[in-house]
Design a protein around this motif. Structure first.
Motif, mmCIF file in Angstrom:
data_model
loop_
_atom_site.group_PDB
_atom_site.id
_atom_site.type_symbol
_atom_site.label_atom_id
_atom_site.label_comp_id
_atom_site.label_asym_id
_atom_site.label_seq_id
_atom_site.Cartn_x
_atom_site.Cartn_y
_atom_site.Cartn_z
ATOM 1 N N GLY A 29 37.908 56.942 62.940
ATOM 2 C CA GLY A 29 38.437 56.951 61.538
ATOM 3 C C GLY A 29 39.898 57.231 61.747
ATOM 4 O O GLY A 29 40.622 56.660 60.719
ATOM 5 N N LEU A 30 40.185 58.071 62.880
ATOM 6 C CA LEU A 30 41.805 58.114 62.980
ATOM 7 C C LEU A 30 42.628 56.675 63.147
ATOM 8 O O LEU A 30 43.627 56.471 62.592
ATOM 9 N N GLY A 36 45.933 51.633 58.742
ATOM 10 C CA GLY A 36 46.162 51.322 57.330
ATOM 11 C C GLY A 36 47.749 52.192 57.038
ATOM 12 O O GLY A 36 48.354 51.207 56.122
ATOM 13 N N VAL A 37 48.173 52.926 57.784
ATOM 14 C CA VAL A 37 49.508 53.409 57.355
ATOM 15 C C VAL A 37 50.343 52.414 57.695
ATOM 16 O O VAL A 37 51.511 52.256 57.127
ATOM 17 N N THR A 41 52.889 50.725 55.713
ATOM 18 C CA THR A 41 54.614 50.820 55.604
ATOM 19 C C THR A 41 55.114 49.631 55.858
ATOM 20 O O THR A 41 56.320 49.379 55.206
ATOM 21 N N GLU A 42 54.842 48.837 56.795
ATOM 22 C CA GLU A 42 55.402 47.653 56.794
ATOM 23 C C GLU A 42 55.525 46.578 55.946
ATOM 24 O O GLU A 42 56.329 45.816 55.459
ATOM 25 N N GLY A 43 54.226 46.451 55.325
ATOM 26 C CA GLY A 43 54.166 45.575 54.231
ATOM 27 C C GLY A 43 55.022 46.209 53.110
ATOM 28 O O GLY A 43 55.732 45.260 52.258
ATOM 29 N N PHE A 161 46.381 49.856 52.305
ATOM 30 C CA PHE A 161 45.997 51.009 51.314
ATOM 31 C C PHE A 161 44.689 51.279 51.439
ATOM 32 O O PHE A 161 44.206 52.472 51.685
ATOM 33 N N GLY A 162 43.854 50.087 51.542
ATOM 34 C CA GLY A 162 42.457 50.370 51.582
ATOM 35 C C GLY A 162 41.774 50.687 52.691
ATOM 36 O O GLY A 162 41.140 51.560 52.942
ATOM 37 N N ILE A 163 42.391 50.055 53.870
ATOM 38 C CA ILE A 163 41.968 50.455 55.199
ATOM 39 C C ILE A 163 42.261 51.985 55.354
ATOM 40 O O ILE A 163 41.579 52.739 56.131
#
Length: 569
Positions: A29-30, A36-37, A41-43, A161-163
């Motif tokens: 999960g982590l 995802g973060v 962020t990069e996107g 965001f979804g991940i």
């Protein structure tokens, strides 16, 4: 007796029935959360292009605007680390003053609380599969089918965001069946030592993961699953704020003094905020519980932790309002480089301003020191090979001293002065401008000479050597503090520099015409020689103006002579 049917789990739910299953679920999960973060962020940074950098560079003129810029950018890209590192980079290159960057970093600390709100609200109030999976699908479609970089970057941000929320779902399910078995604080010593241990856990986890949001997500999901109490979770959150300073410290290693001061300000802010939050922890928890009751919000640990995280960061900003001026003064005395120490004014005493003649004398002495830095840098540039470290050291010292001289002159101009002193003050400022221009030109010489190979003697090597020797002699003669200094000798040597420059220019044109030198290389050598000649002329003009200021009566005539030379050029 009716048989109780087991609850049906979805594909994303994980039963943490064994320690290994819990470990695997938490790590997975982590991992999803961090991926995802990172993607989001990069996107977002790529999709925004230069907008974020422009906002940092131009939208921070005042403390409130800097605070707002730090908050907004962090809330958008979900990374206080990115904003802090970017701020240190802008300060390092001189694009952002330290006092403005200070509030950008403070604002980024408040902006990072948006991550906690996303986890606390969307992570526990909606069905995550229904909410997150469409973002992953749409984002992946844009990533692979988008025609522009901006659309592909936006797709990456949506997928991330979804991940991110899928990771929260795995963490939430991992802790949901564990809270009834044991509580983490059972293993922590009671009392103040226990609170410090929990804060230490937050610091260590944040330092290891380099992601405050990831640690807060774990803390919120653990508290929501009953594994840790709200008070203990809040203590860990305090630790994440303090641990977030590690990124700023690492980014400032090897940076300029101002960049290191900004990193130190970040550490001071987090330590002060953390200490205040720990001292007021019971009071803040009670206040937030009362506020939650007034707002009739559900009594969820996730909401309480998010409220606490936001409250103590806002409290930290409020504490910084009266403390920031003193902090800037304290930081100004820290991390001083050799150049800053050397460039500290030695003659500009504020008490002298009450006696204009004495103040003008002090100004002339300080201009002579600045001239020493300028000619030392010019001499280093004329060496073969150029002494790069000495060149940068001397120009840095001059550029650090120049603002103090300019500020002193400005304060002197506010006093009632006789006309003679007004003219001398104007000529002093002209001298300072010559010196600063020389420093900039010498730095350009250093940048060019690194990329140019030495010519052979049969091409134009002898002309280069003669030109360098003429510049070196002029540099030595232009130090107004040197015994036997003569403005007449400076003028003679400047003429020699001009003569050697013309010979070198002619030799370069001939080498290019006869194909002994590539045309682009010829142009680079011409540019280098032209900039070096201009730097030498600026240093010579400053030397002659200092001499005229010492004589007093001939400063106006010298200024007119310099203006005539500038117009002739």
């Amino acid at each position: 007796m009716p048989v109780r049917k087991p609850r049906r789990r979805t594909a994303l739910e994980t039963a943490a029935s064994t320690p290994f299953a819990l470990f695997a679920a938490v790590i997975g999960g982590l991992g999803l959360f961090l991926i995802g973060v990172q993607m989001m962020t990069e996107g977002l940074k790529l999709a925004a292009g230069r907008a974020l950098g422009d906002l940092l560079e131009r939208g921070t003129a005042t403390a409130p605007r800097g605070l707002a810029a730090g908050y907004l950018i962090t809330a958008l890209v979900q990374s206080s680390t990115a904003v802090t590192v970017a701020s240190i980079g802008f300060v390092n290159t001189g694009l952002l003053p330290l006092k403005n960057a200070l509030w950008v970093v403070f604002g980024s600390n408040v902006g990072t609380t948006m991550n906690a709100w996303l986890v606390a609200t969307l992570g526990f109030s909606v069905k995550i599969e229904v909410f997150a999976l469409p973002f992953v699908g749409i984002g992946a479609l844009l990533m692979f089918a988008g025609r522009t970089l901006r659309s592909r970057s936006l797709g990456q941000a949506l997928a991330g965001f979804g991940i991110l929320f899928l990771g929260i779902e795995v963490l939430k399910d991992s802790f949901s069946d564990t809270g009834g078995l044991f509580e983490l604080q059972d293993f922590i010593a009671p009392g103040l030592a226990g609170w410090f241990a929990l804060i230490g856990i937050g610091v260590v986890l944040t330092f290891i993961m380099r992601a405050t949001g990831a640690v807060i997500a774990i803390v919120i999901t653990a508290a929501q699953g009953g594994l840790i109490s709200i008070e203990a979770a809040c203590a860990v959150v305090i630790g994440t704020n303090i641990g977030g300073s590690s990124t700023a410290i690492l980014a400032a290693i090897g940076a300029t003094s101002n960049a290191r001061r900004l990193a130190a300000a970040h550490v001071i802010f987090n330590l002060v905020t953390g200490a205040a939050a720990l001292l007021l922890l019971p009071l803040l928890i009670g206040l937030l519980d009362w506020l939650r009751g007034v707002l009739e919000q559900p009594a969820t640990p996730a909401l309480m932790i998010a409220l606490f995280h936001t409250t103590f960061n806002v409290l930290g900003v409020l504490l910084m309002v009266p403390l920031a001026p003193g902090m800037l003064r304290l930081l100004g005395r820290m991390f001083r480089t050799r150049e800053e120490e050397v460039a500290r004014p030695q003659h500009l005493d504020a008490n002298s301003l009450a006696i204009p003649d004495l103040a003008m004398h002090a100004l002339r002495l300080e201009l002579a020191r600045a001239q020493g830095f300028a000619v030392a840098a010019l001499s280093a540039a004329a060496q073969q090979p150029a002494d790069g470290p000495a060149l940068m050291r001397e120009t840095a010292a001059l550029q650090a001293l120049a603002p103090a001289i300019g500020n002193y002159a400005h304060r002197l101009s506010a006093a009632p002065l006789p006309q003679a002193l007004v003219e001398q003050l104007a000529h002093s400022l002209r001298t300072l401008r010559y010196q600063e221009t020389a420093a900039v030109l010498i730095q350009e010489v250093a940048g060019l000479v690194r990329n140019l190979p030495e010519p052979s003697s049969q091409d134009f090597g002898s002309e280069i050597e003669a030109f360098r020797e003429a510049v070196a002699q002029l540099a030595a003669a232009s130090d107004s503090r040197r015994e036997g200094f003569s403005p007449g000798a400076v003028s003679v040597l400047l003429d020699e520099v001009d003569r050697r420059y013309q010979s070198l220019k002619e030799a370069l044109f001939l080498a290019g015409a006869h194909a002994r030198l590539d045309i682009r290389a010829m142009q680079d050598w011409l540019r280098l020689a032209s900039i070096a000649r201009r730097a030498a002329k600026q240093a010579a003009k400053a030397a002659r103006m200092i001499a005229a200021l010492e004589e007093g009566t001939s400063a106006t005539e010298a200024a007119r002579s310099e203006e005539a030379e500038e117009n002739a050029d």
